[in-house]
Design a protein around this motif. Structure first.
Motif, short mmCIF file in Angstrom:
data_model
loop_
_atom_site.label_atom_id
_atom_site.label_comp_id
_atom_site.label_asym_id
_atom_site.label_seq_id
_atom_site.Cartn_x
_atom_site.Cartn_y
_atom_site.Cartn_z
N ILE A 28 8.98 55.31 118.73
CA ILE A 28 9.70 54.05 118.97
C ILE A 28 10.89 54.23 119.90
O ILE A 28 11.19 53.34 120.70
CB ILE A 28 10.14 53.43 117.63
N ILE A 38 12.36 51.49 122.78
CA ILE A 38 13.59 50.73 122.54
C ILE A 38 14.67 51.14 123.54
O ILE A 38 15.34 50.28 124.13
CB ILE A 38 14.08 50.93 121.09
N THR A 82 7.44 42.78 108.33
CA THR A 82 7.64 44.12 107.78
C THR A 82 6.41 44.57 107.00
O THR A 82 5.94 45.70 107.15
CB THR A 82 8.87 44.13 106.86
N MET A 139 6.62 55.13 107.05
CA MET A 139 8.08 55.12 107.24
C MET A 139 8.40 55.19 108.74
O MET A 139 9.23 54.45 109.25
CB MET A 139 8.66 56.34 106.51
N ILE A 140 7.73 56.10 109.45
CA ILE A 140 8.06 56.31 110.87
C ILE A 140 7.39 55.26 111.75
O ILE A 140 7.98 54.75 112.70
CB ILE A 140 7.67 57.73 111.31
N PHE A 164 7.90 50.67 110.25
CA PHE A 164 9.07 49.86 110.59
C PHE A 164 9.21 49.79 112.11
O PHE A 164 8.61 50.57 112.83
CB PHE A 164 10.32 50.44 109.95
N GLY A 165 10.00 48.86 112.58
CA GLY A 165 10.27 48.80 114.01
C GLY A 165 9.83 47.50 114.70
O GLY A 165 10.26 47.23 115.80
N LEU A 166 8.96 46.73 114.01
CA LEU A 166 8.51 45.48 114.64
C LEU A 166 9.67 44.52 114.90
O LEU A 166 9.74 43.88 115.96
CB LEU A 166 7.46 44.79 113.76
N ILE A 167 10.58 44.44 113.94
CA ILE A 167 11.71 43.51 114.09
C ILE A 167 12.63 43.96 115.22
O ILE A 167 13.21 43.13 115.93
CB ILE A 167 12.46 43.38 112.76
N ALA A 168 12.73 45.29 115.39
CA ALA A 168 13.57 45.81 116.47
C ALA A 168 13.08 45.29 117.83
O ALA A 168 13.87 44.87 118.66
CB ALA A 168 13.55 47.34 116.44
N VAL A 217 13.72 43.78 103.44
CA VAL A 217 13.48 45.02 104.18
C VAL A 217 13.95 46.23 103.37
O VAL A 217 13.27 47.27 103.33
CB VAL A 217 14.17 44.98 105.56
N LYS A 266 11.43 47.05 100.66
CA LYS A 266 10.24 47.67 101.26
C LYS A 266 10.55 49.13 101.64
O LYS A 266 9.73 50.02 101.43
CB LYS A 266 9.84 46.88 102.50
N VAL A 299 8.51 52.33 100.39
CA VAL A 299 7.76 53.18 101.32
C VAL A 299 8.29 54.62 101.33
O VAL A 299 7.53 55.58 101.40
CB VAL A 299 7.80 52.58 102.74
N LYS A 343 14.56 61.82 112.05
CA LYS A 343 13.58 60.94 112.71
C LYS A 343 13.11 59.79 111.82
O LYS A 343 12.76 58.72 112.29
CB LYS A 343 12.36 61.76 113.15
N MET A 344 13.07 60.08 110.51
CA MET A 344 12.49 59.11 109.59
C MET A 344 13.24 57.78 109.57
O MET A 344 12.66 56.73 109.34
CB MET A 344 12.52 59.71 108.19
N PRO A 356 13.27 54.10 113.09
CA PRO A 356 12.70 52.73 113.18
C PRO A 356 13.39 51.76 112.23
O PRO A 356 13.66 50.62 112.60
CB PRO A 356 11.24 52.93 112.77
N LEU A 357 13.70 52.23 111.02
CA LEU A 357 14.37 51.36 110.05
C LEU A 357 15.75 50.96 110.55
O LEU A 357 16.16 49.80 110.41
CB LEU A 357 14.48 52.10 108.71
N TYR A 373 16.73 50.71 113.68
CA TYR A 373 16.56 49.72 114.76
C TYR A 373 16.25 48.34 114.17
O TYR A 373 16.73 47.32 114.65
CB TYR A 373 15.41 50.13 115.68
N ASP A 374 15.42 48.34 113.12
CA ASP A 374 15.06 47.07 112.48
C ASP A 374 16.27 46.39 111.85
O ASP A 374 16.39 45.17 111.88
CB ASP A 374 14.03 47.31 111.38
N GLY A 405 18.16 43.56 113.54
CA GLY A 405 17.63 42.21 113.63
C GLY A 405 17.66 41.42 112.34
O GLY A 405 17.66 40.20 112.37
#
Lengths: 245, 253
Positions: A160, A164, A203, A219-220, A223-227, B121, B124, B128, B183-184, B187-188, B190-191, B194
């Motif tokens: 990601i 980004i 999500t 986990m990796i 997530f990231g769609l909202i970003a 979020v 979740k 996860v 790294k884990m 993405p969270l 960045y989310d 929003g």
């Protein structure tokens, strides 16, 4: 039945805790800083009860309805194996939920007023409406595209950060060229697009996809769609401003 | 009785907002996936609860928090409060707005804790990550980010700096953090930028920005009033990565 009630009360208590900071902040500023009495105590009390109940119901329904439907659809699409349909769904979800988003409609209308007072567009209702609608469709298209890119990333397993950060670089470059009056609105448009119902759905979709595709880590990759959905509107709104001027 | 009517009005507009999402889901479920929805009864009730919950939540906010919060934002930014001694405009510097920054940070933090989409979020993420990320810690990290962001955004409106310097500096920090944090979490993190700005935060923050921009000499509410939301979406990213880094270093030692 009894057990259900206990769960419900626990959830209610949790919502009270979530709300406590706001109540404390407002009370502190009202009494200690502004030094005024609390107006309409009765209304405020009823309002607070409604908020607590609403939050409890929402979280209850989230776990029962929104999360399961998002994940089950992600799994069904993954089983079906049709990327085209999945991406079409992703676009519709992004576009459809954003175009009718009340906070976006409000921001677009406000932006049209700014543009009219700045002499960028004519100060008539028609041209302001046209401008606001153009902005709305631009943002909705950007969000649809964002979910498509985000879903594609999950399928392919792209990291990601490069996407980004690449987007950030694009935002910075465009800031240098975009007209000044659009920049504040463009930066804000990233934040207003993601509503309370879209976020849990999207999500769940991402996590569901990542957990049903082999080799993806929820986990990796999940997530990231909202970003993405908060990044692309900035780029597209600035482009909209550049096209108009 | 009036309350009931108001409730149904709010419920109606919530249903209208959800209609596009619902129809997209149904069309794809029935025409493309062509399978019955698993546990349809439970999912249906879940949707119903979400709608009722959201309507109650919005109605309650309109009744209790928004009027008071908006009034406060106006009073705290009003000239009588900031400048009771009637100092000349030219002598008024940023330090006269102390309570505004404190209010900005406090309201940013507290509204973020109550933000339903962030709760979603965070739940979740906890599920996860198998409990490796605690929902409440994540929410507090995000809320601290929003608090710093909105306070700094208010300062920017007061001093009148161009917004993009701040946002670009924030991006640079995000880039540097991305390379050093686990790294884990990336993405969270960045989310989380929003999800922070929705139902509860936006109206109050917008009132604050508008109030500030219309009181301060030389600012236009239409142009300088924007931008607080951008700050509130950027700083949580930094805060969440910082949180992950701190926990990482702690567990290693």
């Amino acid at each position: 039945m009894n057990q259900q009630l206990i769960i419900f009360f626990k959830a209610l208590l949790g919502s009270c805790k979530d709300l406590l900071p706001i109540v404390l902040v407002i009370a502190f500023f009202q009494f200690a800083v502004l030094q005024q009495p609390m107006p309409n105590l009765g209304d405020i009390f009823i309002g607070l009860i409604l908020v607590v109940l609403g939050l409890t119901f929402f979280i209850y329904g989230l776990e029962m309805g929104l999360f399961p439907i998002g994940e089950s659809m992600a799994k069904a699409f993954a089983r079906k194996g049709s990327i085209v349909w999945l991406l079409t769904f992703a676009f519709c979800l992004g576009f459809g939920t954003t175009v009718a988003e009340p906070s976006l409609i409000a921001v677009a209308a406000e932006a049209a007023t700014v543009a009219a007072s700045g002499g960028i567009i004519e100060a008539t209702d028609i041209s302001q409406n046209e401008y606001a609608n153009g902005l709305r469709y631009t943002v909705a298209f950007a969000v649809g595209l964002a979910i498509v890119i985000g879903v594609l990333r999950i399928i392919r397993g792209w990291p990601i950060q490069y996407l980004i950060l690449g987007g950030y670089v694009l935002v910075v470059i465009m800031t240098a060229f975009a007209p000044t009056w659009i920049i504040g609105i463009a930066y804000d448009s990233g934040g207003v697009t993601t509503s309370t119902i879209t976020v849990p759905l999207v999500t769940a979709l991402g996590v569901g996809l990542a957990s049903s595709i082999k080799g993806r880590n929820p986990m990796i990759d999940g997530f990231g769609l909202i970003a993405f959905a908060s990044l692309t509107p900035m780029i597209f709104v600035m482009a909209y401003g550049m096209v108009l001027s | 009785m009036d309350l009931l009517i108001e409730f149904f009005d709010t419920l109606k507009s919530t249903v209208v907002d959800v209609l596009p999402i619902l129809s997209i889901i149904l069309v794809f479920q029935l025409l493309v996936i062509r399978q019955p929805i698993p546990h349809i009864k439970q999912v249906g009730f879940g949707f119903l609860y979400v709608l009722i919950g959201l309507a109650l939540f919005l109605l309650g906010l309109e009744k209790a928090l928004f009027p008071l919060g908006k009034m406060m934002a106006e009073q705290l930014t009003a000239t009588e409060f900031i400048n009771p001694a009637g100092i000349a405009d030219s002598a008024l510097n940023w330090s006269y707005y102390g309570w505004v920054y404190v209010f900005a940070a406090a309201i940013g933090f507290s509204t973020t804790i109550a933000e339903p989409s962030l709760i979603a979020v965070a739940l979740k993420a906890e599920e996860v990550s198998g409990g490796g990320i605690k929902a409440n810690s994540l929410r507090i990290a995000v809320a601290i980010g929003v608090a710093i962001g909105i306070a700094l955004g208010s300062y920017r409106i007061v001093v009148g700096h161009p917004i993009h310097y701040y946002i670009i500096c924030g991006y640079i920090v995000v880039v540097i953090q991305t390379f050093f944090c686990p790294k884990m979490i990336v993405p969270l993190a960045y989310d989380s930028g929003g999800v922070t700005t929705s139902t509860v935060t936006v109206p109050l923050v917008a009132a604050l920005g508008l109030g500030l921009a219309s009181t301060i000499p030389g600012r236009s509410p239409l142009i300088d009033g924007f931008g607080l939301i951008a700050f509130a979406s950027l700083f949580p990213i930094i805060a969440v990565m910082a949180y992950a880094q701190i926990t990482h270093i702690r567990t290693r030692n």
